[in-house]
Design a protein around this motif. Structure first.
Motif, PDB file in Angstrom:
ATOM      1  N   ASP A  97       0.800  -1.226   0.000  1.00 59.86           N
ATOM      2  CA  ASP A  97       0.000   0.000   0.000  1.00 59.86           C
ATOM      3  C   ASP A  97       0.833   1.276   0.000  1.00 59.86           C
ATOM      4  O   ASP A  97       0.283   2.376   0.082  1.00 59.86           O
ATOM      5  CB  ASP A  97      -0.950  -0.005   1.201  1.00 59.86           C
ATOM      6  N   HIS A  98       2.179   1.149  -0.059  1.00 58.89           N
ATOM      7  CA  HIS A  98       2.991   2.355  -0.251  1.00 58.89           C
ATOM      8  C   HIS A  98       2.584   3.024  -1.563  1.00 58.89           C
ATOM      9  O   HIS A  98       2.184   2.370  -2.525  1.00 58.89           O
ATOM     10  CB  HIS A  98       4.476   1.997  -0.298  1.00 58.89           C
ATOM     11  N   SER A  99       2.706   4.343  -1.604  1.00 58.84           N
ATOM     12  CA  SER A  99       2.289   5.063  -2.794  1.00 58.84           C
ATOM     13  C   SER A  99       3.019   6.405  -2.868  1.00 58.84           C
ATOM     14  O   SER A  99       3.980   6.648  -2.123  1.00 58.84           O
ATOM     15  CB  SER A  99       0.770   5.275  -2.778  1.00 58.84           C
ATOM     16  N   MET A 100       2.551   7.261  -3.741  1.00 57.52           N
ATOM     17  CA  MET A 100       3.069   8.625  -3.852  1.00 57.52           C
ATOM     18  C   MET A 100       1.898   9.581  -4.024  1.00 57.52           C
ATOM     19  O   MET A 100       0.887   9.230  -4.649  1.00 57.52           O
ATOM     20  CB  MET A 100       4.022   8.755  -5.043  1.00 57.52           C
ATOM     21  N   ASN A 101       2.029  10.765  -3.471  1.00 53.93           N
ATOM     22  CA  ASN A 101       1.079  11.836  -3.752  1.00 53.93           C
ATOM     23  C   ASN A 101       1.618  12.623  -4.949  1.00 53.93           C
ATOM     24  O   ASN A 101       2.796  12.996  -4.975  1.00 53.93           O
ATOM     25  CB  ASN A 101       0.906  12.745  -2.535  1.00 53.93           C
ATOM     26  N   TYR A 102       0.763  12.862  -5.908  1.00 53.80           N
ATOM     27  CA  TYR A 102       1.231  13.465  -7.163  1.00 53.80           C
ATOM     28  C   TYR A 102       0.096  14.188  -7.867  1.00 53.80           C
ATOM     29  O   TYR A 102      -1.093  14.019  -7.548  1.00 53.80           O
ATOM     30  CB  TYR A 102       1.777  12.367  -8.087  1.00 53.80           C
TER      31      TYR A 102
END
Length: 215
Positions: A97-102
């Motif tokens: 569930d790691h991700s990035m805000n973009y």
């Protein structure tokens, strides 16, 4: 005004993150400085970073007349332009569930060469003021030789998509309930440093206001 998705500009994966307001498209394009221009050359994809500027719903791209990506795009083949702004890394309780805000925008279309002298000067002003605001009226204007060596393309923003992710992790309920690990967001912020004068300057020079005051 809303975006009008076409089959190739419709966001399917993570469609809940699609932004449908054309103002969101403009905001992403105005906030970034470099786009990636994708075009097929000799039956192979070519993706290159490219300077750009926006005027209304027209995106101007520029580079050397010797740049193959621009030469191919000027032939009327389909192109794709992508812009991405990274706002942070999302640390979740699970690796999955790691991700990035973009904030990301993708534009499809056919680029049109800008050859009329007045239109080309306008496009280059738009490009210059996007990349280095205040420079068009401060710096020396392009010579005919420099203009001839510069290729400018116009791309309509009619066919585009915008995708935005923001906020905390989207962990599984079991991981949240276990409360066994830290989770959150590490924001990424970009800022300008102090201007560095060219060593070739002679005498005492103050850094121009349009450089000092850039935010």
């Amino acid at each position: 005004m809303t975006l009008s998705p076409t089959p190739r500009s419709t966001i399917r994966r993570g469609s809940n993150r699609a932004a449908t307001d054309r103002a969101d498209l403009h905001a992403v394009l105005d906030a970034a400085l470099v786009c990636h221009l994708a075009v097929v050359v000799d039956d192979a994809p070519l993706v290159l970073p490219t300077g750009y500027g926006r005027d209304g719903d027209t995106l101007y791209l520029h580079g050397s007349t010797g740049a193959r990506s621009l030469r191919e795009a000027a032939r009327g083949v389909p192109v794709c332009v992508a812009v991405t702004l990274l706002d942070g890394v999302v640390y979740a309780r699970s690796v999955f569930d790691h991700s990035m805000n973009y904030r990301a925008a993708v534009v499809h279309g056919t680029a049109v060469p800008v050859t009329d002298p007045d239109a080309k000067a306008h496009a280059l002003r738009v490009l210059t003021e996007h990349i280095a605001p205040g420079s068009w009226d401060y710096a020396r204007q392009p010579t005919p030789k420099e203009l001839a060596a510069t290729s400018v393309l116009a791309l309509d923003l009619a066919e585009a998509s915008v995708k935005i992710r923001s906020g905390p992790p989207g962990d599984e309920e079991d991981d949240v309930a276990a409360n066994a690990r830290w989770a959150g967001v590490l924001p990424l912020r970009t800022s300008w440093g102090a201007a560095e004068s060219d060593p070739a300057l002679v005498g005492d020079w103050d850094v121009p206001p349009h450089v000092v005051n850039r935010t």
